[in-house]
Design a protein around this motif. Sequence first.
Motif, short mmCIF file in Angstrom:
data_model
loop_
_atom_site.label_atom_id
_atom_site.label_comp_id
_atom_site.label_asym_id
_atom_site.label_seq_id
_atom_site.Cartn_x
_atom_site.Cartn_y
_atom_site.Cartn_z
N PHE A 1 3.87 3.28 -9.24
CA PHE A 1 4.79 2.38 -8.55
C PHE A 1 6.23 2.82 -8.77
O PHE A 1 7.05 2.81 -7.84
N LEU A 2 6.54 3.23 -9.99
CA LEU A 2 7.90 3.71 -10.30
C LEU A 2 8.25 4.92 -9.45
O LEU A 2 9.36 5.02 -8.92
N CYS A 3 7.30 5.85 -9.31
CA CYS A 3 7.56 7.05 -8.50
C CYS A 3 7.83 6.67 -7.04
O CYS A 3 8.72 7.25 -6.40
N VAL A 4 7.06 5.72 -6.52
CA VAL A 4 7.28 5.27 -5.14
C VAL A 4 8.65 4.63 -4.99
O VAL A 4 9.39 4.90 -4.03
N GLU B 1 0.84 -1.19 0.00
CA GLU B 1 0.00 0.00 0.00
C GLU B 1 0.87 1.25 0.00
O GLU B 1 1.83 1.35 0.76
N PHE B 2 0.52 2.20 -0.87
CA PHE B 2 1.32 3.41 -0.99
C PHE B 2 0.41 4.62 -1.10
O PHE B 2 -0.67 4.56 -1.67
N ASP B 3 0.87 5.74 -0.57
CA ASP B 3 0.21 7.01 -0.82
C ASP B 3 0.80 7.62 -2.08
O ASP B 3 2.02 7.74 -2.21
N VAL B 4 -0.06 7.98 -3.02
CA VAL B 4 0.38 8.58 -4.28
C VAL B 4 -0.33 9.91 -4.42
O VAL B 4 -1.55 9.97 -4.49
N HIS B 5 0.43 11.00 -4.44
CA HIS B 5 -0.17 12.33 -4.43
C HIS B 5 -0.14 13.03 -5.79
O HIS B 5 -0.66 14.12 -5.93
N ALA B 6 0.46 12.39 -6.79
CA ALA B 6 0.60 13.05 -8.09
C ALA B 6 -0.72 13.09 -8.85
O ALA B 6 -0.91 13.90 -9.74
N THR B 7 -1.64 12.19 -8.53
CA THR B 7 -2.92 12.14 -9.23
C THR B 7 -4.02 11.97 -8.17
O THR B 7 -3.77 12.04 -6.97
#
Length: 354
Positions: free
Chosen positions: A145-148, A97-103
């Motif tokens: 996923f790449l950004c994380v 689980e990841f927080d993704v803030h770009a979108t």
Amino acid sequence: MRLAPSGNSVGGSQNNAMAKEENEIEGTLQALGVSLDYEQSRKQELFEKYSRAKYLDVTLDPGFKRLLKNEAAMVSFLNAVLHTDDEIRSVTFKDTEFDVHATDLLRLRLDINAQTQSGKSIDIEMQKSSVRPFEERAILQESAFLCVEKKAFDAEIRKKYPSKDPKDVAEREKHRYEIPHVYAIWICDFPINSDENYRDVWRIYSENSIAKNDPLPVTDKIMYFIVDLVNFTKTADELETIEDKWLYLLKHAGSSDKLPAFNDDVLDDAVARITVDPGKDNELLEAQVALTMSIDEQIGRIVLAHQDGLEQGREEERQKSEATISKLQEESAVKDAEIASLRAALARVTRQAQ
């Protein structure tokens, strides 16, 4: 993979998301004229079915993780599917689980996230039902996923070169735009490849190199491995490679009374791990039931989305709904009985509109 809004805690956000989804499903059932008694009887029917099964359905998330979230199994599976010269000897399972803030994709949930001993990050997804556009979904997920993983990569570089000394600063700058290896494996239980191949690999290529009949990938650090289980048609007698055996197991475990002897210690252990023990596996079986009903309800939501048009008696909308149900029936594992139930509900709404 699932996408859900983030909250104050992972557990809290998951509970809120599940409660919201249950309310949506209940509302959909009521709108379609399906009683809650029917829903409960359907749950009981599925639970009894899965309890009687010899093996877990590994195309559903609980069984998939029981099968592959095991280091020996994952090492064997990755070496079989990736077709790489860089042999994988060990893996580490990481947070899914990841927080993704770009979108607007505020929380990203992977099925299995593993990292090899050489530092390659791999997202392994089991996709039961078709989601369109599939290609864009896969690209979007792996971009996030790449950004994380890039953030984690940068943290390791900073740990290695932490100071303001010019040499450390220069080393950090050398890695500013370097990306880690990020591979995605999508195992699809629906048609994805237009030809008869069950395996495909997506990469980023240079058009100039293609024009010269010498296609070269722009980078070897981003790859998508697409497995189409529908096109994997080998019988038990035709299994030759370890990859054949893993794909056969993935495709047939949920519907088999007896799997073939794979003559491989890791695969034999995997089969034992997914053999159903009703006394011990009740919680996991209930999770399978919930996921199956969630997949089934996708059809109900499509029908509900067309009800405004149906209530106005538009024949065009009725035909669209019929076409949508037929398409979903082709692309998913939904039983004929559920399709018949939804069509009956559709017919009721149509009669009411008239």
